[in-house]
Motif scaffolding. Structure first.
Motif, PDB file in Angstrom:
ATOM      1  N   GLY A   1      62.686  63.546  44.250  1.00 47.80           N
ATOM      2  CA  GLY A   1      62.975  63.418  42.820  1.00 47.80           C
ATOM      3  C   GLY A   1      64.417  62.801  42.739  1.00 47.80           C
ATOM      4  O   GLY A   1      64.718  62.322  41.475  1.00 47.80           O
ATOM      5  N   LEU A   2      65.476  62.933  43.539  1.00 42.19           N
ATOM      6  CA  LEU A   2      66.626  62.175  43.426  1.00 42.19           C
ATOM      7  C   LEU A   2      66.667  61.182  44.243  1.00 42.19           C
ATOM      8  O   LEU A   2      66.319  60.181  43.735  1.00 42.19           O
ATOM      9  CB  LEU A   2      67.739  63.201  43.829  1.00 42.19           C
TER      10      LEU A   2
ATOM     11  N   PRO B   1      66.312  63.057  55.284  1.00 43.26           N
ATOM     12  CA  PRO B   1      67.378  62.648  54.268  1.00 43.26           C
ATOM     13  C   PRO B   1      67.639  61.238  54.497  1.00 43.26           C
ATOM     14  O   PRO B   1      68.535  60.536  54.493  1.00 43.26           O
ATOM     15  CB  PRO B   1      68.777  63.242  54.720  1.00 43.26           C
ATOM     16  N   VAL B   2      66.392  60.381  53.942  1.00 43.11           N
ATOM     17  CA  VAL B   2      66.573  58.893  53.878  1.00 43.11           C
ATOM     18  C   VAL B   2      65.851  58.480  52.424  1.00 43.11           C
ATOM     19  O   VAL B   2      64.799  59.295  52.267  1.00 43.11           O
ATOM     20  CB  VAL B   2      65.334  58.332  54.875  1.00 43.11           C
ATOM     21  N   SER B   3      66.558  57.447  52.162  1.00 49.53           N
ATOM     22  CA  SER B   3      65.805  57.131  50.674  1.00 49.53           C
ATOM     23  C   SER B   3      64.467  56.302  50.898  1.00 49.53           C
ATOM     24  O   SER B   3      64.493  55.597  51.906  1.00 49.53           O
ATOM     25  CB  SER B   3      66.888  56.249  50.011  1.00 49.53           C
TER      26      SER B   3
ATOM     27  N   ALA C   1      67.021  49.574  43.029  1.00 49.38           N
ATOM     28  CA  ALA C   1      66.322  48.427  43.655  1.00 49.38           C
ATOM     29  C   ALA C   1      64.960  49.155  43.946  1.00 49.38           C
ATOM     30  O   ALA C   1      63.956  48.380  44.188  1.00 49.38           O
ATOM     31  CB  ALA C   1      66.908  48.290  45.109  1.00 49.38           C
ATOM     32  N   TRP C   2      64.673  50.445  44.279  1.00 44.93           N
ATOM     33  CA  TRP C   2      63.453  50.935  44.454  1.00 44.93           C
ATOM     34  C   TRP C   2      62.511  51.629  43.285  1.00 44.93           C
ATOM     35  O   TRP C   2      61.446  51.839  43.104  1.00 44.93           O
ATOM     36  CB  TRP C   2      63.351  51.940  45.409  1.00 44.93           C
ATOM     37  N   SER C   3      63.411  51.678  42.048  1.00 42.95           N
ATOM     38  CA  SER C   3      62.824  52.492  40.865  1.00 42.95           C
ATOM     39  C   SER C   3      62.308  51.500  39.848  1.00 42.95           C
ATOM     40  O   SER C   3      61.513  52.003  39.070  1.00 42.95           O
ATOM     41  CB  SER C   3      63.886  53.524  40.476  1.00 42.95           C
ATOM     42  N   PHE C   4      62.810  50.302  39.821  1.00 49.61           N
ATOM     43  CA  PHE C   4      62.261  49.367  38.426  1.00 49.61           C
ATOM     44  C   PHE C   4      61.938  48.007  39.083  1.00 49.61           C
ATOM     45  O   PHE C   4      62.676  47.271  39.700  1.00 49.61           O
ATOM     46  CB  PHE C   4      63.796  49.132  37.577  1.00 49.61           C
TER      47      PHE C   4
END
Length: 450
Positions: free
Chosen positions: A236-237, A246-248, A173-176
């Motif tokens: 990077g992960l 520690p949150v995306s 959802a956040w990368s593409f």
């Protein structure tokens, strides 16, 4: 003299036949073995209904609400104060108990179904929309656990499968960047695949090595949790760029689930704050799909056959090992759908390692209450969603601990797991039983009863 036990030569009816036909059974038939074929249709129908699983489930919920009412009254400060002078004015205690219990359940209703104190229909049904929001991941995850139950497997790994499904869906959802609709569909498929792969590990290990799925899935819960926790602390992960927490990262706008309030506004309606989104529709689609799988497909027949008797299924030519693996794949995919709903519909601004929010374990309760049937799980998820949505209102308005809601859920499962207890409380007949035959001289003479 004519033998009154066998009838006269002129065809007179035996004495035992002159008594009520409902008090006798056919020669050789054991009492309480089946319904009385000569009983009125209404009596047989009522007996079958009252001995069915649906009535048992409803009564288990009623008993749980009664137990919760006792706890609400016991923990209420007004009730405790009135109990101090019970012998002087006993009526005050009963009034305090009524006020505490009725106030709690009215608040529960207002917070989960309908708030009649507000003005405007769209505002009054806002609590119902909150219930659907809470119920959406519970339904999807409950279907996954129930599917495994029907195949004779205990999928206790819902937490791990949900976390992995959420991580995969969120990463997509956040990368593409993708066009609307396609974006959240692809992310949802990613969540399904992530949960399916994590569930497949337990299925393959059981099929190839005989490892018990309970132990394997519990251990995989810890693996998934710490794996995602590590990713959320590593740039990077999964960790948001430039963040020390520690949150995306948050989802791209096109990847989030459209909300019902946005649809109402787009159609020219008034602005609302509904949180229910398209994930609820996906949970309905999942329910229909699982129902079709078990009721209309050959794969579902194999699932049910293995769940009933794996040895007999193996003798009939069914590949039991493949069924175990496929069942865990499907089960994990459904739980992964719940994970996708969490990150695409609820925590759209970024998630942490607690993204499962206890849904993985609550799904076990939902599946048990729904008796592992698709539509039973669906309505069970709605019930638990209502308890969660109304529990916060009950706590805010009546100062009742939110833990009472957890008590209600736990007691429901307790009664569901103990059907003889519910039947004993409400004096329900056992499934397949019939009315007990009275000892009449004619019945004893024929040997039907002792």
């Amino acid at each position: 003299m004519t033998d009154v036990g066998t009838g006269s030569a002129g065809g007179a009816e035996p004495i035992h036949s002159q008594s009520s036909k409902l008090d006798t059974i056919e020669p050789g038939q054991q009492p309480n073995a089946r319904r009385d074929p000569e009983a009125p249709f209404g009596n047989n129908l009522l007996r079958e209904i009252m001995s069915g699983g649906a009535v048992l489930t409803v009564l288990a919920i009623v008993l749980a609400l009664v137990v919760a009412a006792v706890l609400i009254a016991a923990t209420d400060s007004g009730v405790q104060a009135a109990a101090g002078y019970f012998f002087a004015r006993p009526s005050d205690l009963f009034v305090a108990v009524w006020n505490a219990v009725s106030g709690a359940y009215v608040s529960l209703f207002q917070g989960s179904i309908w708030n009649f104190q507000r003005t405007g229909f769209l505002v009054q049904i806002a609590p119902l929309m909150s219930t659907l929001t809470f119920a959406t991941p519970l339904i999807a995850a409950g279907l996954g656990v129930a599917l495994a139950f029907r195949v004779g497997m205990f999928n206790i790994g819902g937490r791990g499968q949900l976390i992995i499904g959420a991580a995969v869906a969120g990463w997509i959802a956040w990368s593409f960047p993708m066009p609307p609709v396609i974006a959240f569909l692809v992310a949802t498929i990613g969540g399904l695949v992530g949960g399916a792969l994590w569930g497949a590990i337990a299925g393959v290990l059981k099929a190839t090595t005989g490892a018990h799925e309970v132990i394997v899935t519990i251990m995989l819960n810890y693996v998934a949790f710490y794996l995602v926790a590590y990713g959320l602390r590593t740039q990077g992960l999964l960790q948001a760029h430039g963040s020390n927490s520690p949150v995306s990262p948050g989802d791209l706008p096109n990847a989030t689930y459209p909300k019902l309030s946005d649809l109402i506004t787009a159609l020219g309606g008034p602005a609302t704050s509904y949180t229910v989104n398209i994930g609820f529709l996906l949970s309905i689609v999942a329910t229909v799909a699982v129902w079709y799988l078990f009721s209309r497909s050959s794969t579902g027949f194999r699932f049910r056959a293995v769940g009933e008797n794996p040895r007999a299924a193996r003798t009939a030519g069914i590949n039991v090992k493949w069924v175990y693996t496929l069942a865990m794949i499907f089960s994990g995919a459904l739980v992964g759908l719940a994970g996708a709903d969490q990150v695409l519909g609820t925590t759209t601004t970024g998630f942490n390692s607690g993204v499962d929010a206890g849904i993985g374990f609550s799904a076990i309760t939902v599946a048990l209450l729904g008796r592992s049937r698709p539509w039973g799980v669906f309505f069970s998820g709605l019930l638990f969603g209502a308890l969660q949505a109304g529990g916060y209102t009950m706590q805010a308005l009546q100062q009742i601990p939110i833990d009472i809601v957890d008590v209600i859920q736990s007691v429901v499962v307790l009664f569901i797991a103990a059907p003889p207890l519910v039947r004993a409380v409400f004096r329900l007949p056992k499934p397949g039983s019939t009315r007990r035959v009275r000892r009449t001289p004619a019945a004893v003479a024929e040997g039907n009863v002792k």
